[in-house]
Design a protein around this motif. Structure first.
Motif, PDB file in Angstrom:
ATOM      1  N   GLU A  59       0.686  -1.172  -0.123  1.00 40.41           N
ATOM      2  CA  GLU A  59       0.003   0.016   0.146  1.00 40.41           C
ATOM      3  C   GLU A  59       0.975   1.201  -0.071  1.00 40.41           C
ATOM      4  N   GLU A  60       0.284   2.230  -0.750  1.00 41.57           N
ATOM      5  CA  GLU A  60       1.222   3.575  -1.003  1.00 41.57           C
ATOM      6  C   GLU A  60       0.365   4.559  -0.405  1.00 41.57           C
ATOM      7  N   TYR A  61       0.987   5.765   0.044  1.00 49.33           N
ATOM      8  CA  TYR A  61       0.235   6.716   0.548  1.00 49.33           C
ATOM      9  C   TYR A  61       1.324   7.924   0.408  1.00 49.33           C
ATOM     10  N   ASN A  62       0.524   9.251   0.152  1.00 50.17           N
ATOM     11  CA  ASN A  62       1.114  10.223   0.178  1.00 50.17           C
ATOM     12  C   ASN A  62       0.471  11.190   1.338  1.00 50.17           C
ATOM     13  N   VAL A  63       1.214  11.872   2.271  1.00 53.04           N
ATOM     14  CA  VAL A  63       0.610  12.643   3.206  1.00 53.04           C
ATOM     15  C   VAL A  63       1.357  14.076   3.457  1.00 53.04           C
ATOM     16  N   HIS A  64       0.618  15.144   3.265  1.00 56.47           N
ATOM     17  CA  HIS A  64       0.962  16.388   3.360  1.00 56.47           C
ATOM     18  C   HIS A  64       0.923  16.827   4.873  1.00 56.47           C
ATOM     19  N   LEU A  65       2.202  17.315   5.341  1.00 54.19           N
ATOM     20  CA  LEU A  65       2.441  17.495   6.648  1.00 54.19           C
ATOM     21  C   LEU A  65       2.973  18.765   7.051  1.00 54.19           C
ATOM     22  N   PRO A  66       2.486  19.582   8.070  1.00 54.06           N
ATOM     23  CA  PRO A  66       3.288  20.989   8.533  1.00 54.06           C
ATOM     24  C   PRO A  66       4.524  20.734   8.972  1.00 54.06           C
ATOM     25  N   PRO A  67       5.263  21.691   8.761  1.00 50.01           N
ATOM     26  CA  PRO A  67       6.764  21.814   9.136  1.00 50.01           C
ATOM     27  C   PRO A  67       6.964  21.457  10.617  1.00 50.01           C
ATOM     28  N   SER A  68       5.944  21.545  11.573  1.00 56.46           N
ATOM     29  CA  SER A  68       6.197  21.202  12.951  1.00 56.46           C
ATOM     30  C   SER A  68       6.134  19.775  13.576  1.00 56.46           C
ATOM     31  N   PHE A  69       5.945  18.762  12.524  1.00 56.78           N
ATOM     32  CA  PHE A  69       5.831  17.240  12.811  1.00 56.78           C
ATOM     33  C   PHE A  69       7.151  16.841  13.093  1.00 56.78           C
ATOM     34  N   ARG A 702      -4.491  21.068  13.354  1.00 57.37           N
ATOM     35  CA  ARG A 702      -3.683  20.322  12.369  1.00 57.37           C
ATOM     36  C   ARG A 702      -4.112  20.440  11.122  1.00 57.37           C
ATOM     37  N   HIS A 703      -4.258  21.879  10.492  1.00 59.72           N
ATOM     38  CA  HIS A 703      -4.744  22.161   9.270  1.00 59.72           C
ATOM     39  C   HIS A 703      -4.010  21.613   8.259  1.00 59.72           C
ATOM     40  N   GLY A 704      -2.724  21.315   8.228  1.00 60.77           N
ATOM     41  CA  GLY A 704      -1.659  21.051   7.315  1.00 60.77           C
ATOM     42  C   GLY A 704      -1.678  19.434   6.958  1.00 60.77           C
ATOM     43  N   VAL A 705      -2.407  18.738   7.790  1.00 58.90           N
ATOM     44  CA  VAL A 705      -2.069  17.223   7.563  1.00 58.90           C
ATOM     45  C   VAL A 705      -3.357  16.885   6.725  1.00 58.90           C
ATOM     46  N   THR A 706      -3.009  16.364   5.342  1.00 61.19           N
ATOM     47  CA  THR A 706      -3.774  15.993   4.409  1.00 61.19           C
ATOM     48  C   THR A 706      -3.377  14.709   3.639  1.00 61.19           C
ATOM     49  N   LEU A 707      -4.392  13.894   3.231  1.00 56.68           N
ATOM     50  CA  LEU A 707      -3.773  12.946   2.334  1.00 56.68           C
ATOM     51  C   LEU A 707      -3.796  13.077   1.039  1.00 56.68           C
ATOM     52  N   GLN A 708      -3.037  12.890  -0.019  1.00 56.24           N
ATOM     53  CA  GLN A 708      -2.873  12.903  -1.431  1.00 56.24           C
ATOM     54  C   GLN A 708      -3.816  11.717  -1.948  1.00 56.24           C
ATOM     55  N   ARG A 788      13.471  34.843  10.532  1.00 57.17           N
ATOM     56  CA  ARG A 788      13.684  33.969  11.491  1.00 57.17           C
ATOM     57  C   ARG A 788      14.606  34.527  12.656  1.00 57.17           C
ATOM     58  N   ASN A 789      15.695  35.260  11.903  1.00 58.28           N
ATOM     59  CA  ASN A 789      16.634  35.808  13.045  1.00 58.28           C
ATOM     60  C   ASN A 789      16.135  36.883  13.707  1.00 58.28           C
ATOM     61  N   LYS A 790      15.240  37.822  13.072  1.00 56.54           N
ATOM     62  CA  LYS A 790      14.732  38.987  13.569  1.00 56.54           C
ATOM     63  C   LYS A 790      13.667  38.646  15.050  1.00 56.54           C
ATOM     64  N   ASN A 791      12.963  37.684  14.366  1.00 58.40           N
ATOM     65  CA  ASN A 791      11.954  37.163  15.567  1.00 58.40           C
ATOM     66  C   ASN A 791      11.585  35.868  15.387  1.00 58.40           C
ATOM     67  N   PHE A 792      12.222  34.874  16.268  1.00 64.19           N
ATOM     68  CA  PHE A 792      12.176  33.658  16.282  1.00 64.19           C
ATOM     69  C   PHE A 792      10.621  33.258  16.714  1.00 64.19           C
ATOM     70  N   LEU A 793      10.003  33.724  17.525  1.00 67.20           N
ATOM     71  CA  LEU A 793       8.803  33.533  18.040  1.00 67.20           C
ATOM     72  C   LEU A 793       7.751  33.488  16.669  1.00 67.20           C
ATOM     73  N   LEU A 794       8.159  34.111  15.714  1.00 67.53           N
ATOM     74  CA  LEU A 794       7.102  34.065  14.481  1.00 67.53           C
ATOM     75  C   LEU A 794       7.185  32.705  13.921  1.00 67.53           C
ATOM     76  N   GLU A 795       8.058  31.881  14.037  1.00 70.39           N
ATOM     77  CA  GLU A 795       8.012  30.593  13.332  1.00 70.39           C
ATOM     78  C   GLU A 795       7.577  29.319  14.156  1.00 70.39           C
ATOM     79  N   LEU A 796       6.991  30.038  15.261  1.00 69.71           N
ATOM     80  CA  LEU A 796       6.483  28.861  16.320  1.00 69.71           C
ATOM     81  C   LEU A 796       4.920  28.459  15.626  1.00 69.71           C
ATOM     82  N   GLN A 797       4.519  27.042  15.674  1.00 71.81           N
ATOM     83  CA  GLN A 797       3.309  26.872  15.352  1.00 71.81           C
ATOM     84  C   GLN A 797       2.587  26.588  16.521  1.00 71.81           C
ATOM     85  N   THR A 798       1.445  27.258  16.441  1.00 68.29           N
ATOM     86  CA  THR A 798       0.489  27.209  17.582  1.00 68.29           C
ATOM     87  C   THR A 798      -0.771  26.836  17.184  1.00 68.29           C
TER      88      THR A 798
END
Length: 798
Positions: A59-69, A702-708, A788-798
């Motif tokens: 079985e083969e699957y493609n899953v789109h994931l957010p960068p925070s996994f 978890r908006h970014g988790v989808t199956l292709q 990212r260097n200017k404001n590290f907290l902008l990259e946090l996934q909440t």
């Protein structure tokens, strides 16, 4: 952050192929299946393979994931119809391990024991800082804000904060928001001792349960002075199991793609369109001659989707047909290799012809699964005990079993041939026109009388040998059935697929010389060959009046996102209480603009939710309704939040609906960043015991988790990016081997067909476009790094 996201879209695609396993169980047999988890969230459940210790899934699957996994794990379980399923073991792979191997991981991996202390998931919000300057004593301060734990059941949390020999404990809390600080005097002599923050589940009756920990390096902390954010809870020291639990064969690939705005890809798309429009044929030659066997299937699929979006798929396939025919001198081997033309045609059939395949094969496949008849033609494999008795007083002989099996197979084969012959009227226009141009190209290349069958075989080599026959052998892999066939049904499907292959080859002698025991099917096969040639003649005589490009775009972009089916629903508004049995059966339809539902499939839709009003689509924890397959749709109506609960029959159906709804709502604004995985019952939330019903939520969405899926709408920018990434790899390989001299490009030894100056000019333009795209990627990456260097907290996934 929103402005940045609108300009730079990041997509992660994990390609996972679960192949097979070998399990060392003492019982001698099992009914194994796999659960694929992303950060402990079940995303996929494979089919169960019955009564075996060496299962094969494929079985083969493609899953789109957010960068925070963080990791992906494969849990192998033994299905038990009478009690809870037994856990065999797991394979867990971190994001870092996958990222370290961009070419992917392919091989056998040993299963490890599943230990509760290792299955921790969740995050904790901390601020750790070093205070004090000069000769004054330095203070290590740890501020504990809150935690999000992914465990199924929690009663009361507490925190242990420890440094050196000093331990401080945060009070117990059912709703883990502490907002408390602790300070330790920094011991310079023990700088190697880490600061430890542990999360525990307090238990009044038995020992406390460990949930996870975060460790901070003191030396690094003194250099940075402060670290703040959400930190992932890690496991305790892993416990290694004694002996072997078996192994699992996996093929995984992680890709982190930066998708640029459409304008950046336009020059590449225009060049590719020119390459199939007759103005720049050398570019398609270059791609055909430099694509490796390992990447050919993926490149073919990406090109097919791109040209479908441009309305040029027929022209693209025609170019590949001509390239293949020019290289082929022996007609009997035509399109039998795994060339770019063959792989592209396979991908085209799966993308554009899957609904046709389901209508064609569905009734016969369902009949075989329901009847479960014993079928065997090979005398060496006949098992009389499986066949049963011929009558009350007579045991069946081997000849009886073969005669009866031939009758069953002929019945199935006649049904299938009849379905194929009748399918010309509903075969998609895009398939008909593509088969017609293939038929004509082969006829032009081999006009001799002795090759009069070759044009038919060219069509059947794709339609029968690469599409219909594989779907018969493995209906689960083509979404014709939810589960794999058992051993008896698998044998029936295999014999039927062999018969279809023989018919597709238009040659009975070759089959019967290799497998003479197939002779009982000769009358049905001969009749099938005659009817199949008749069918192909009608199939390639389709009307050219319909625009293929428009038809492909309409079918793949507008109608492909629709989904429908019966589900159990419960809708709650602000003042609504949950009933004892809240769910009722409805027919649910996901359309282009709305999600609607009614009591029957054909009745007028009783209720609907406009898709732009949906704020979150998430799972519901099992304890809320006693089911692990419940999801919730949170929408806003006149400023009031409403929740619709949907109960699905399996984890696969649950994730398919989640994925489809998330794709349909991908452009929604004002989406929620957190939600409650429980329900509001009585006067509090069941998940975190918070009494405020309007509370934002205790878990992140978890908006970014989808199956292709094969019926997904086209994504031209993503397909262009994937093709660009492949072509960059080709260019780098050519440079490394010294085959192309850029930027002058006076020769191209890897592509002997590109010899003259006029052809090389097109290749120079192609390399210039690749360089411009590479420069654009580099510029965006540098801008992202500066942000990212200017404001590290902008990259946090909440």
């Amino acid at each position: 952050m929103k402005r940045k996201a609108s300009y730079l879209q990041r997509k992660r695609e994990r390609k996972k192929k679960i192949k097979e396993g070998k399990f060392g169980l003492p019982t001698g047999s099992s009914d194994p299946y796999c659960i694929v988890r992303i950060d402990n969230e079940a995303i996929i459940r494979t089919a169960t393979i019955w009564k075996t210790l060496s299962p094969f899934w494929g079985e083969e699957y493609n899953v789109h994931l957010p960068p925070s996994f963080h990791n992906v794990s494969f849990h192998v379980l033994d299905e038990d119809s009478l009690s809870r399923d037994d856990v065999i073991g797991k394979v867990s792979i971190s994001k870092e391990a996958l990222a370290a191997k961009p070419q992917g991981i392919d091989g056998w991996m040993n299963l490890t024991e599943i230990d509760p202390d290792e299955e921790v998931q969740g995050e904790i919000h901390l601020k750790v800082s070093v205070l004090g300057k000069g000769y004054a004593p330095k203070i290590l301060r740890c501020h504990v804000f809150e935690a999000r734990c992914g465990a199924a059941r929690r009663i009361s949390y507490f925190i242990k904060v420890s440094y050196f020999y000093f331990i401080q404990v945060v009070k117990k809390s059912c709703y883990p928001r502490w907002n408390e600080s602790f300070e330790f005097e920094l011991d310079e002599a023990s700088a190697d001792t880490p600061l430890s923050v542990e999360v525990w589940d307090w238990d009044l009756v038995s020992k406390n349960d460990f949930l996870g920990r975060v460790l901070f390096n003191i030396n690094r902390l003194q250099s940075a002075q402060q670290e703040e954010g959400w930190f992932r809870l890690g496991p305790d020291k892993p416990k290694h199991s004694q002996g072997t639990l078996g192994s699992l064969r996996l093929k995984l690939m992680l890709r982190d793609e930066m998708v640029l705005p459409s304008s950046h890809y336009q020059p590449l798309v225009e060049l590719l369109c020119q390459s199939v429009g007759g103005n720049l044929p050398e570019l398609m030659m270059l791609i055909d001659e430099t694509t490796t066997a390992e990447s050919r299937q993926e490149v073919a699929t990406n090109l097919i989707k791109l040209f479908l979006g441009q309305g040029l798929v027929k022209e693209f396939l025609d170019v590949l047909f001509k390239l293949e025919l020019d290289k082929t001198g022996e007609p009997n081997t035509l399109f039998r290799s795994n060339s770019l033309a063959s792989k592209s045609m396979e991908s085209f059939l799966k993308v554009a012809g899957m609904q046709y395949l389901h209508r064609l094969l569905g009734p016969t496949i369902n009949r075989i699964f329901e009847e479960k008849k014993y079928v065997e033609l090979d005398p060496n494999k006949v098992e009389l005990k499986e066949a049963g008795c011929a009558g009350l007083h007579r045991v069946q002989t081997e000849a009886d079993v073969i005669q009866q099996s031939a009758g069953h197979l002929q019945s199935y084969l006649f049904d299938l041939i009849h379905a194929i012959v009748q399918s010309a009227v509903y075969c998609p226009t895009s398939l008909c026109q593509t088969f017609r141009q293939l038929y004509q190209r082969v006829q032009e290349r081999f006009p001799e009388k002795e090759y009069r069958k070759v044009k038919y075989i060219a069509v059947t080599s794709f339609l029968c040998l690469r599409f219909i026959s594989p779907a018969i052998m493995s209906p689960k892999l083509f979404h014709l059935r939810e589960k794999h066939a058992d051993a008896r049904t698998s044998r029936t499907l295999l014999l039927l697929a062999k018969a279809i292959q023989t018919i597709g080859n238009l040659d009975t002698l070759a089959c019967f010389s290799k497998e003479p025991w197939m002779v009982p099917l000769q009358p049905a096969i001969q009749q099938g060959i005659a009817q199949l040639k008749d069918f192909i003649t009608r199939l390639v005589s389709c009307d050219d009046s319909e625009d293929l490009g428009l038809q492909a775009r309409m079918s793949l972009q507008c109608g492909s996102m629709e989904k429908e089916g019966f589900l159990f629903l419960h809708r709650t508004k602000d003042k609504c209480m949950l009933m004892t049995s809240p769910f009722k059966k409805y027919f649910v339809t996901l359309g282009k603009d709305t999600l609607s539902y009614a009591r029957t499939q054909h009745s007028k839709k009783s209720s609907f939710i406009p898709l732009p009003k949906i704020r979150a689509v998430e799972k519901v924890e099992e304890k809320s309704f006693g089911s692990a397959n419940v999801m919730q749709i949170i929408s806003e109506d006149n400023g009031q939040m409403e929740t619709l609960y949907l109960d699905c029959k399996s984890v696969n159906e649950l994730n398919q609906w989640l994925s489809a709804l998330r794709k349909a709502c991908i452009h929604n604004t004002d989406t929620m960043s957190s939600y409650h995985p429980g329900i509001y019952k009585g006067d509090r939330w069941s998940c975190c015991h918070q009494k405020d019903k309007a509370d934002a939520g205790c878990d992140k969405t978890r908006h970014g988790v989808t199956l292709q899926e094969w019926y997904d709408p086209l994504d031209p920018d993503l397909e262009s990016q994937l093709i660009f990434r492949h072509l960059i790899g080709v260019r780098q390989a050519m440079r490394a081997e010294g085959k192309c001299n850029e930027p002058a490009l006076t020769s191209c030894t890897c592509c002997p067909s590109l010899a003259d100056e006029e052809r090389l000019d097109g290749v120079r333009r192609f390399f210039k476009v690749l360089q411009d795209l590479q420069d654009a990627h580099q510029a965006v990456e540098e801008e992202a790094e500066r942000s990212r260097n200017k404001n590290f907290l902008l990259e946090l996934q909440t």
